[in-house]
Scaffold this active site. Structure first.
Site, PDB file in Angstrom:
ATOM      1  N   GLU A 114       0.896  -1.172   0.000  1.00 23.85           N
ATOM      2  CA  GLU A 114       0.000   0.000   0.000  1.00 23.85           C
ATOM      3  C   GLU A 114       0.923   1.208   0.000  1.00 23.85           C
ATOM      4  O   GLU A 114       1.445   1.592   1.046  1.00 23.85           O
ATOM      5  CB  GLU A 114      -0.893  -0.025   1.252  1.00 23.85           C
ATOM      6  CG  GLU A 114      -1.845  -1.215   1.320  1.00 23.85           C
ATOM      7  CD  GLU A 114      -3.047  -1.068   0.392  1.00 23.85           C
ATOM      8  OE1 GLU A 114      -3.388   0.073   0.029  1.00 23.85           O
ATOM      9  OE2 GLU A 114      -3.650  -2.092   0.035  1.00 23.85           O
ATOM     10  N   CYS A 140      -2.200   9.637   2.460  1.00 23.10           N
ATOM     11  CA  CYS A 140      -1.715   8.996   1.221  1.00 23.10           C
ATOM     12  C   CYS A 140      -2.612   9.315   0.033  1.00 23.10           C
ATOM     13  O   CYS A 140      -2.131   9.419  -1.085  1.00 23.10           O
ATOM     14  CB  CYS A 140      -1.615   7.496   1.412  1.00 23.10           C
ATOM     15  SG  CYS A 140      -3.173   6.730   1.894  1.00 23.10           S
TER      16      CYS A 140
END
Ligand code: NAD
Length: 477
Positions: A220, A254
């Site tokens: 991720e 993010c």
């Protein structure tokens, strides 16, 4: 032996890992009840320690808005535990799979099976969410879990370690230390699956180290998530949504919008509206408790250098909260900064920003905006604003990204039934809800032969009957 494993902490890490591996082989299939019990202990841990987690995370940041910790971390996790507990029985059940005619009346099933021991490496930006959301999926799937938090979250890491140790046996789930060398030693353990959340740079290292053990990894990662404003968008609606998504956690998200693409002739208007929205939401006082600090001095300096580099290359900077630099810096809060006239040769357009800086760029045609995005790494998230469905579908069809929210930012992340994950340099694999369960599960295909199958007809000595069987199989192929 790897040098980093020779310290006492490294040896303890290996000991814990090996005990977990042994038990995962001796008792490979925790029951539904055992898994629900683990999830319920995790839920209790979160509820009992909510305030302590808020304080620890805030201490690590310098200041973290506590509402953000509630909204973006605690509530999401509690929702995820509830959703997972509700559906777990169905996810664990053998799955029916169709069988081709020639194999009938045999049958196919997919048997979900725990992988064994799962490692979780997490970043500091949402430390609770990004350590425990993977753990929820891994525990639900029947695995044992080792978690390595970030060294930039020492208060949080100590609290997570203490609270997990109080609620879980050390063979069920543990949190490691964060001393020098642990991260490298952790990534080198031959886990049954390794989940890494962090930067693309470190993701490359982790993937290559895990590759030596043939440990499967879910990555991720980060990147530059674009936001396209279509000509059909209502800028009054767009501006506060972008301002909020950019300044939540001071841009240390993010999937924060990294830069905005807007038709040239709307650039000034949108800039004014985003600036106004930022001002209305966060004001000009660096002491505002709703605005979060930058995690560390070196990240503050990195953001400063992005801004200085952009200015040196001719970009214009606009700070809605024009203020005394020293007052902001003393609280390690970075003033929200809009960057106009950014060009590809500026560092701000080359690396993930991960802070409250927002380049706003003009485009001519929608095709130009799409080409700009496709000329760069595939992003973790993409945002599109507008009312023209055909233009929206064109962007959806011609760009590839980890996920998309239409007419808002960030919200796709919160969908319990959708996978969260990147693509290419922004990541591989996915989790959340059933997707997380499947990631940490071996879905084992099993074929159950029927006594009435004609497989014996295929065995030698090949006589006339094989020609008939082959003819029949050709008809089916
Ligand atoms: P980072 O890559 O610096 O660190 C992440 C983790 O990796 C930390 O626990 C760190 O200790 C560990 N690590 C560092 N070097 C290592 C090594 N050699 N071997 C093994 N582990 C190592 O990232 P960060 O600064 O903590 O987090 C910010 C980044 O994370 C941003 O790029 C952001 O986009 C990304 N991120 C992605 C997601 C997502 O869901 N895709 C979520 C949050 C953050």
């Amino acid at each position: 032996m790897d040098q980093s494993l020779t310290s006492a902490a490294g040896l303890a890490l290996q000991g814990t890992f090996h005990r977990m591996i042994e038990l995962s082989r001796a008792e490979p299939a925790p029951t539904l009840q055992q898994r629900l019990d683990r999830l319920s202990r995790l839920r209790a841990l979160l509820k009992d320690n909510e305030k302590r987690f808020e304080q620890a995370i805030s201490a690590d940041f310098g200041h973290r808005c506590t509402i953000e910790t509630t909204i973006a971390e605690t509530l999401g996790l509690l929702g995820d535990i509830k959703h997972t507990s509700k559906h777990l029985k169905r996810w664990m059940a053998p799955r029916k799979v169709a069988t081709q005619l020639q194999f009938m009346p045999g049958k196919n099933r997919l048997l979900p099976q725990p992988l064994g021991v799962v490692g979780v490496i997490a970043p500091w930006n949402y430390p609770l969410q990004l350590t425990l959301a993977p753990a929820i999926g891994a525990l639900a799937a029947g695995n044992r879990v080792m978690i390595k938090p970030s060294e930039l979250s020492p208060n949080f890491a100590a609290l997570l370690r203490e609270t997990i140790a109080a609620k879980f046996d050390a063979t069920e789930m543990v949190v490691t230390g964060i001393e020098d060398g642990i991260a490298e030693a952790f990534a080198a353990l031959p886990f049954d699956h390794l989940m890494f959340t962090g930067s693309t740079r470190v993701g490359r290292i982790v993937a290559s180290v895990a590759g030596r053990n043939l440990t499967p990894v879910t990555l991720e990662l980060g990147g530059k998530s674009p936001t396209i404003i279509d000509r059909s968008a209502d800028l009054d609606e767009v501006a506060p949504r972008i301002a909020y998504a950019k300044l939540m956690n001071a841009g240390q998200t993010c999937i924060a919008p990294d830069y905005v693409l807007v038709p040239h002739d709307s650039l000034d208007e949108l800039t004014g509206k985003i600036s106004g929205a930022m001002q209305r939401m966060y004001g000009s006082d660096p002491a505002n408790p709703d605005y979060t600090s930058i995690i560390a001095d070196h990240h503050y300096a990195r953001l400063q250098s992005l801004v200085e580099d952009a200015a040196a290359h001719g970009a214009k900077l606009l700070q809605p909260a024009a203020a005394d630099d020293a007052a902001w810096k003393s609280k390690r809060k970075f003033p929200p900064t809009l960057v106009l006239g950014a060009t590809p040769d500026m560092k701000i357009m080359q690396e993930e920003i991960f802070g409250p800086l927002l380049p706003i760029l003009g485009y001519g045609t929608p095709a130009e905006a799409i080409a700009f995005i496709n000329g760069r790494d595939r992003p973790l998230a993409l945002y599109w604003f507008g009312k023209d469905d055909a233009a929206r579908d064109e962007v959806l069809a011609r760009t590839v990204s980890g996920g998309v929210t239409i007419n808002d930012c960030l919200v796709h992340f919160a969908q319990a039934n959708q996978p969260m994950g990147g693509v290419g340099p922004s990541g591989s694999g996915a989790y959340h809800g059933e997707w997380g369960f499947n990631t940490f599960t071996k879905l084992k295909p099993v074929f159950y032969r029927s006594p009435y199958n004609r497989f014996a007809d295929l065995q030698p000595p090949y006589g006339g009957k094989i020609a008939r069987v082959i003819k029949m199989m050709r008809l089916m192929s």
